[in-house]
Design an enzyme around this catalytic site. Structure first.
Site, mmCIF file in Angstrom:
data_model
loop_
_atom_site.group_PDB
_atom_site.id
_atom_site.type_symbol
_atom_site.label_atom_id
_atom_site.label_comp_id
_atom_site.label_asym_id
_atom_site.label_seq_id
_atom_site.Cartn_x
_atom_site.Cartn_y
_atom_site.Cartn_z
ATOM 1 N N ASP A 177 27.911 -14.775 -18.241
ATOM 2 C CA ASP A 177 27.715 -15.594 -19.423
ATOM 3 C C ASP A 177 28.097 -17.053 -19.202
ATOM 4 O OD1 ASP A 177 26.868 -13.480 -21.095
ATOM 5 O OD2 ASP A 177 28.938 -12.805 -21.263
ATOM 6 N N ASP A 186 22.714 -25.588 -20.682
ATOM 7 C CA ASP A 186 23.522 -25.205 -21.841
ATOM 8 C C ASP A 186 24.429 -26.350 -22.259
ATOM 9 O OD1 ASP A 186 22.523 -22.589 -21.742
ATOM 10 O OD2 ASP A 186 24.104 -21.929 -20.407
ATOM 11 N N GLU A 198 29.409 -21.935 -29.036
ATOM 12 C CA GLU A 198 29.614 -20.925 -27.991
ATOM 13 C C GLU A 198 30.036 -21.563 -26.673
ATOM 14 O OE1 GLU A 198 26.922 -17.683 -25.584
ATOM 15 O OE2 GLU A 198 26.568 -17.921 -27.731
ATOM 16 N N GLU A 199 29.696 -22.825 -26.457
ATOM 17 C CA GLU A 199 30.013 -23.496 -25.204
ATOM 18 C C GLU A 199 31.400 -24.127 -25.174
ATOM 19 O OE1 GLU A 199 28.177 -23.007 -22.738
ATOM 20 O OE2 GLU A 199 26.547 -22.112 -23.868
ATOM 21 N N ASP A 216 25.044 -21.556 -31.338
ATOM 22 C CA ASP A 216 24.766 -21.259 -29.942
ATOM 23 C C ASP A 216 23.702 -22.267 -29.543
ATOM 24 O OD1 ASP A 216 23.992 -20.372 -27.475
ATOM 25 O OD2 ASP A 216 23.708 -18.279 -28.047
ATOM 26 N N LEU A 238 21.983 -23.078 -26.852
ATOM 27 C CA LEU A 238 20.797 -22.689 -26.084
ATOM 28 C C LEU A 238 20.901 -21.226 -25.691
ATOM 29 C CD1 LEU A 238 18.129 -23.843 -25.146
ATOM 30 C CD2 LEU A 238 19.156 -24.319 -22.940
ATOM 31 N N ASP A 239 20.489 -20.367 -26.581
ATOM 32 C CA ASP A 239 20.469 -18.930 -26.331
ATOM 33 C C ASP A 239 19.330 -18.588 -25.375
ATOM 34 O OD1 ASP A 239 20.987 -15.980 -27.173
ATOM 35 O OD2 ASP A 239 18.844 -16.283 -27.541
ATOM 36 N N GLU A 250 26.078 -15.961 -33.330
ATOM 37 C CA GLU A 250 24.776 -15.303 -33.246
ATOM 38 C C GLU A 250 24.559 -14.295 -34.374
ATOM 39 O OE1 GLU A 250 24.225 -15.285 -28.401
ATOM 40 O OE2 GLU A 250 25.754 -13.968 -29.282
#
Length: 391
Positions: A117, A123, A146-147, A165, A167-168, A328
């Protein structure tokens, strides 16, 4: 995981040249009228056919502003900056210069997950683009991404909190498979303003999904789609690359009550619990409550798999505790419910789960209400062992 709050500073990032979109201050010139060709039904919703004549196009900002549902000036400004950031990401993804940005870099970025991940440069660049744009809006108090290991504090009196998020599905970039941005927007909890920055930022970011003000995703594919809900239905806007505007193309999307597609990594079949195996075996033989054989469609890009499910019905799922509740599961479940669908962890409604940590993971099942109900009836559908995926 870091416990201190990150304070964002203006950032610079790589954007391919020539830049497709003008500076934020430049106003796009929108045609006063466009011809609307006849369009067909798309899995549960339809765009009204116009055999002749002309219609006024409605942009995303016009729709959310006073000429549309009027979500309030502050939220309109935030959405305007968010859509601008997503247009820059769309241009970056489509650029011939992005190949080096799509490569995995050892030891880069987020310490919250496994190497599988770990973020790639693209990202990180996408994260910086959105953070910088949200900061310029002046409407955001806190961003949880998320980053980032900890929330990012922006403006103390900003009325909103954003979770995202950026860039999923970025592992798919090199193969030109669809990717996406996922976002959720909450009101800032003013009753927490007296707390220290770290605690205030964390608690604002851990709000229940039932408190979402808006949520949605941007799909970067053959078209760039901005799909969002503001608590009164789900509406989809398509990027017109000739003007730079997101145009309302799919109003009031309703997910079909039942579909005929399931999206899951079938290669993990023998790791699944008995209940999930029984469900999949049953529906693909046409022996479930819906007497037709289900087909498997799996992109391994959550936004893309969910977008198709929203249009055509069925269920998109990851049965192991892998997807993140805050970034998400909550935003996409809010979209699913607003479209008449459901979001579940296999036992409970996603939006009823109180987050206890930023990077909290859980199984996720999204889709048509009748399909989710039938799936949950098999009880044992959460994958509790993850051979080859240990974190």
């Amino acid at each position: 995981m870091l416990t201190s709050t990150i304070f964002v500073q203006p950032t610079s990032f790589l954007v391919p040249k020539p830049q497709i979109f003008p500076p934020k201050s430049t106003q796009f010139s929108l045609p006063t009228k466009i011809c609307n060709p006849k369009m067909s039904n798309f899995g549960g919703f339809s765009v009204k056919a116009q055999l002749s004549g002309e219609i006024e196009p409605k942009t995303l900002i016009e729709y959310v502003g006073k000429g549309g549902i009027d979500v309030g000036d502050d939220l309109v400004v935030l959405i305007d900056h968010l859509q601008y950031a997503c247009k820059k990401i769309a241009a970056l993804i489509a650029s011939p210069y992005n190949s080096s940005l799509g490569k995995f870099v050892e030891g880069s970025g987020n310490s919250s997950g496994s190497d599988r991940d770990a973020p790639k440069p693209l990202d990180i660049v996408s994260n910086e683009i959105i953070l910088s744009s949200l900061q310029r809006s002046g409407k955001v108090a806190v961003v949880a991404s998320e980053e980032n290991d900890a929330p990012v504090c922006m403006t103390d009196d900003g009325p909103f909190v954003v979770v995202m998020d950026p860039l999923d599905g970025s592992r798919n970039i090199d193969a030109s498979i669809p990717t996406g941005t996922i976002f959720g927007i909450y009101n800032r909890l003013k009753e927490l303003d007296h707390l220290p920055h770290n605690e205030k930022a964390s608690l604002n970011s851990l709000q229940s999904g039932t408190k979402l003000v808006a949520a949605g995703y941007v799909l970067y594919s053959s078209a760039t789609i901005f799909c969002a809900t503001f608590g009164s239905g789900v509406h989809s806007f398509t990027l017109d690359r000739s003007t730079g505007d997101f145009i309302l193309t799919h109003p009031s999307i309703q997910i079909p009550p039942r579909g005929q597609i399931y999206s899951v990594n079938d290669a993990r079949y023998f790791d699944w619990p008995e209940g999930l195996r029984q469900y999949i075996d049953t529906v693909r033989q046409g022996k479930g409550k819906y007497p037709k054989k289900y087909s498997a469609r799996y992109i391994c890009s959550l936004v893309a798999d969910f977008h198709r499910t929203l249009l055509y019905g069925g269920v998109a799922m990851n049965p192991r505790d892998h997807l993140r509740l805050v970034y998400e599961a909550n935003p996409l479940s809010f979209v699913a419910e607003q479209a008449g669908g459901k979001g579940s962890d296999g036992k409970s409604r996603i939006l009823s789960i109180q987050p206890i940590k930023l990077h909290q993971r859980l199984p996720l099942f999204l889709g048509s209400p009748e399909d989710i109900d039938e799936l949950e009836s098999y009880k044992d559908i959460q994958q509790t062992v993850n051979p080859g995926y240990e974190v």
